[in-house]
Design a protein around this motif. Structure first.
Motif, mmCIF file in Angstrom:
data_model
loop_
_atom_site.group_PDB
_atom_site.id
_atom_site.type_symbol
_atom_site.label_atom_id
_atom_site.label_comp_id
_atom_site.label_asym_id
_atom_site.label_seq_id
_atom_site.Cartn_x
_atom_site.Cartn_y
_atom_site.Cartn_z
ATOM 1 N N ILE A 74 112.253 36.793 8.704
ATOM 2 C CA ILE A 74 111.808 37.230 10.040
ATOM 3 C C ILE A 74 112.785 38.280 10.592
ATOM 4 N N ALA A 75 114.081 38.057 10.372
ATOM 5 C CA ALA A 75 115.080 39.029 10.827
ATOM 6 C C ALA A 75 114.851 40.367 10.129
ATOM 7 N N ALA A 76 114.549 40.332 8.835
ATOM 8 C CA ALA A 76 114.309 41.565 8.071
ATOM 9 C C ALA A 76 113.081 42.288 8.616
ATOM 10 N N TYR A 77 112.042 41.502 8.909
ATOM 11 C CA TYR A 77 110.824 42.096 9.466
ATOM 12 C C TYR A 77 111.138 42.804 10.785
ATOM 13 N N TRP A 78 111.950 42.134 11.616
ATOM 14 C CA TRP A 78 112.229 42.708 12.918
ATOM 15 C C TRP A 78 113.048 43.993 12.822
ATOM 16 N N ARG A 79 113.966 44.047 11.856
ATOM 17 C CA ARG A 79 114.732 45.286 11.667
ATOM 18 C C ARG A 79 113.811 46.425 11.237
ATOM 19 N N GLU A 80 112.823 46.110 10.403
ATOM 20 C CA GLU A 80 111.863 47.141 9.995
ATOM 21 C C GLU A 80 111.097 47.669 11.205
ATOM 22 N N VAL A 81 110.636 46.721 12.068
ATOM 23 C CA VAL A 81 109.876 47.125 13.249
ATOM 24 C C VAL A 81 110.739 48.029 14.126
ATOM 25 N N THR A 82 112.010 47.650 14.287
ATOM 26 C CA THR A 82 112.902 48.422 15.146
ATOM 27 C C THR A 82 113.113 49.829 14.585
ATOM 28 N N ALA A 83 113.330 49.911 13.273
ATOM 29 C CA ALA A 83 113.557 51.220 12.650
ATOM 30 C C ALA A 83 112.323 52.099 12.820
ATOM 31 N N GLU A 84 111.165 51.506 12.613
ATOM 32 C CA GLU A 84 109.898 52.234 12.738
ATOM 33 C C GLU A 84 109.702 52.719 14.183
ATOM 34 N N THR A 85 110.030 51.840 15.141
ATOM 35 C CA THR A 85 109.879 52.203 16.549
ATOM 36 C C THR A 85 110.822 53.346 16.913
ATOM 37 N N GLU A 86 112.041 53.283 16.364
ATOM 38 C CA GLU A 86 112.991 54.358 16.643
ATOM 39 C C GLU A 86 112.468 55.689 16.152
ATOM 40 N N SER A 87 111.884 55.684 14.946
ATOM 41 C CA SER A 87 111.440 56.964 14.405
ATOM 42 C C SER A 87 110.232 57.464 15.199
ATOM 43 N N ARG A 88 109.372 56.546 15.666
ATOM 44 C CA ARG A 88 108.263 56.965 16.527
ATOM 45 C C ARG A 88 108.795 57.462 17.863
ATOM 46 N N GLY A 89 109.887 56.843 18.321
ATOM 47 C CA GLY A 89 110.501 57.265 19.579
ATOM 48 C C GLY A 89 110.985 58.708 19.507
ATOM 49 N N ARG A 90 111.572 59.056 18.351
ATOM 50 C CA ARG A 90 112.063 60.431 18.202
ATOM 51 C C ARG A 90 110.900 61.417 18.240
ATOM 52 N N LEU A 91 109.802 61.057 17.571
ATOM 53 C CA LEU A 91 108.632 61.936 17.582
ATOM 54 C C LEU A 91 108.082 62.054 19.004
ATOM 55 N N ALA A 92 108.020 60.916 19.720
ATOM 56 C CA ALA A 92 107.509 60.945 21.095
ATOM 57 C C ALA A 92 108.381 61.842 21.966
ATOM 58 N N PHE B 24 110.210 64.306 21.061
ATOM 59 C CA PHE B 24 109.949 65.705 20.716
ATOM 60 C C PHE B 24 108.659 66.200 21.371
ATOM 61 N N LEU B 25 107.605 65.379 21.296
ATOM 62 C CA LEU B 25 106.316 65.802 21.836
ATOM 63 C C LEU B 25 106.378 65.987 23.360
ATOM 64 N N VAL B 26 107.094 65.093 24.028
ATOM 65 C CA VAL B 26 107.252 65.219 25.478
ATOM 66 C C VAL B 26 107.944 66.541 25.804
ATOM 67 N N ASP B 27 109.028 66.789 25.079
ATOM 68 C CA ASP B 27 109.785 68.024 25.238
ATOM 69 C C ASP B 27 108.916 69.238 25.019
ATOM 70 N N TYR B 28 108.211 69.158 23.902
ATOM 71 C CA TYR B 28 107.416 70.284 23.455
ATOM 72 C C TYR B 28 106.290 70.569 24.443
ATOM 73 N N LEU B 29 105.574 69.513 24.875
ATOM 74 C CA LEU B 29 104.434 69.721 25.763
ATOM 75 C C LEU B 29 104.883 70.150 27.156
ATOM 76 N N SER B 30 106.040 69.634 27.610
ATOM 77 C CA SER B 30 106.460 70.053 28.946
ATOM 78 C C SER B 30 107.076 71.443 28.928
ATOM 79 N N GLY B 31 107.541 71.900 27.775
ATOM 80 C CA GLY B 31 108.132 73.236 27.695
ATOM 81 C C GLY B 31 107.139 74.287 27.228
ATOM 82 N N ARG B 32 105.904 73.856 26.998
ATOM 83 C CA ARG B 32 104.896 74.747 26.436
ATOM 84 C C ARG B 32 104.676 75.971 27.315
ATOM 85 N N GLY B 33 104.651 77.125 26.674
ATOM 86 C CA GLY B 33 104.389 78.336 27.440
ATOM 87 C C GLY B 33 105.637 78.960 28.043
#
Ligand code: MN
Length: 347
Positions: free
Chosen positions: A81-99, A101-110
């Motif tokens: 269960i601990a291993a599963y949770w670390r995977e979820v956390t790592a995955e969430t972090e990488s999605r967080g970085r993409l999010a 970036f997208l926030v940055d990108y969309l608010s700076g658009r133009g």
């Protein structure tokens, strides 16, 4: 203690519907099923398992994994269960970085990015190393694109790495509309993958940066790496797609164990011609940044501390590349060494 499905459901704080689903999935079978009426009966001793399943479902764990955990002894299931949770956390972090970036990108658009105008200087070399007689690594650096690729030793590895880099090189001259960088990179990786597919079963990694100033597109698949030296600190900005890295992420291996793991080079992702799942992202460069792209021939032979020291002190990308490759030679590098160093400089 024989319980009806209703009584068991109340005791387990689950719905009868959920219990029927667990039965169908083989997660939790009733103790007995009345042959004539089809009624399900549970035993009081099954309550603990039912509650565990309910908790794991609340955690969002996939059913197949829950099944596995239910079969394990208590201690091992805790670790799982601990291993599963670390995977979820790592995955969430990488999605967080993409999010982010997208926030940055969309608010700076133009907006036109202002600040110091920046230029680049760069150097690249692919070296067979002191031991190997063949070279399946490729390295390239031009005005906009920097790339390394490490072809698998069996098969058409040298042609695969060359084909992947060659496909990416079309980006050197391609017009890229503002805000289109992620799409362009994704398409370029697909092209590179197709080019690899046209070799005789060649497989390769690929790590590349595309300079569009001040944005840098990053493409990465396999165990070649990108590092950034900024403000004197060296950061690894790619995540290895290797079995060992997955074990590290899940906390099943320590970094020390990983270093000497026999399957260190086993890739979980690479360009094979079968459709590539590369990591694609965009970074914002800062004047003074120094980027290193390298194959595992460098990163396994030379410690991160030595990479950092060399990159901090080398006067130019040329000098850095020459020094890094001689360090790998001095360490008796058993593998090919691909190395690109690129600087972002104020103009
Ligand atoms: Mn290699």
């Amino acid at each position: 203690m024989r319980m009806t499905i209703g009584a068991f459901a109340r005791a387990a704080r689950l719905s009868a519907k959920a219990l029927r689903l667990y039965d169908e999935l083989g997660l939790l079978r009733p103790a007995t099923v009345d042959e004539r009426s089809g009624y399900r009966y549970y035993d009081g001793s099954q309550l603990e398992r039912a509650r565990l399943i309910a908790w794991l479902r609340r955690l969002g764990m996939p059913l197949a994994r829950i099944t596995r955990i239910c079969e394990l002894p208590a201690g091992a299931s805790g670790a799982e269960i601990a291993a599963y949770w670390r995977e979820v956390t790592a995955e969430t972090e990488s999605r967080g970085r993409l999010a982010a970036f997208l926030v940055d990108y969309l608010s700076g658009r133009g907006h036109v990015m202002s600040g110091t105008p920046m230029g680049v200087r760069y150097a690249a070399r692919a070296d067979a190393g002191p031991v190997r007689t063949t070279n399946e690594d490729a390295a390239y650096a031009g005005g906009r694109l920097w790339a390394v690729a490490d072809g698998a030793r069996d098969g058409d590895g040298d042609r695969a790495s060359a084909a992947a880099v060659e496909a990416m090189r079309t980006l050197e001259t391609r017009e890229i509309a503002a805000g289109d960088l992620l799409n362009v990179l994704t398409e370029a990786v697909a092209d590179a993958d197709r080019a690899v597919g046209s070799t005789a079963g060649g497989v390769t990694t690929l790590t590349a940066l595309l300079w569009t100033g001040p944005e840098l597109g990053l493409v990465h698949i396999g165990d070649t790496r990108a590092y950034l030296l900024r403000d004197g600190e060296l950061h690894q900005i790619t995540h290895d797609h290797t079995q060992v890295q997955s074990l590290l992420d899940e906390g099943r291996l320590t970094p020390e164990e990983a270093e000497s793991h026999p399957d260190r080079a086993m890739l979980t992702r690479a360009l094979t011609g079968d459709g590539a799942a590369a990591d694609v992202s965009v970074l914002t460069a800062v004047a003074g940044d120094r980027y290193l792209l390298c194959s595992d021939g460098l990163s396994t032979a030379v410690s991160v501390a030595e990479l950092g020291t060399t990159l901090r002190h080398a006067a130019s990308p040329d000098a850095a590349v020459a020094e890094l490759i001689s360090l790998a030679h001095a360490a008796g590098a058993p593998d090919n060494i691909a190395c690109v160093v690129a600087d972002i400089v104020p103009v």
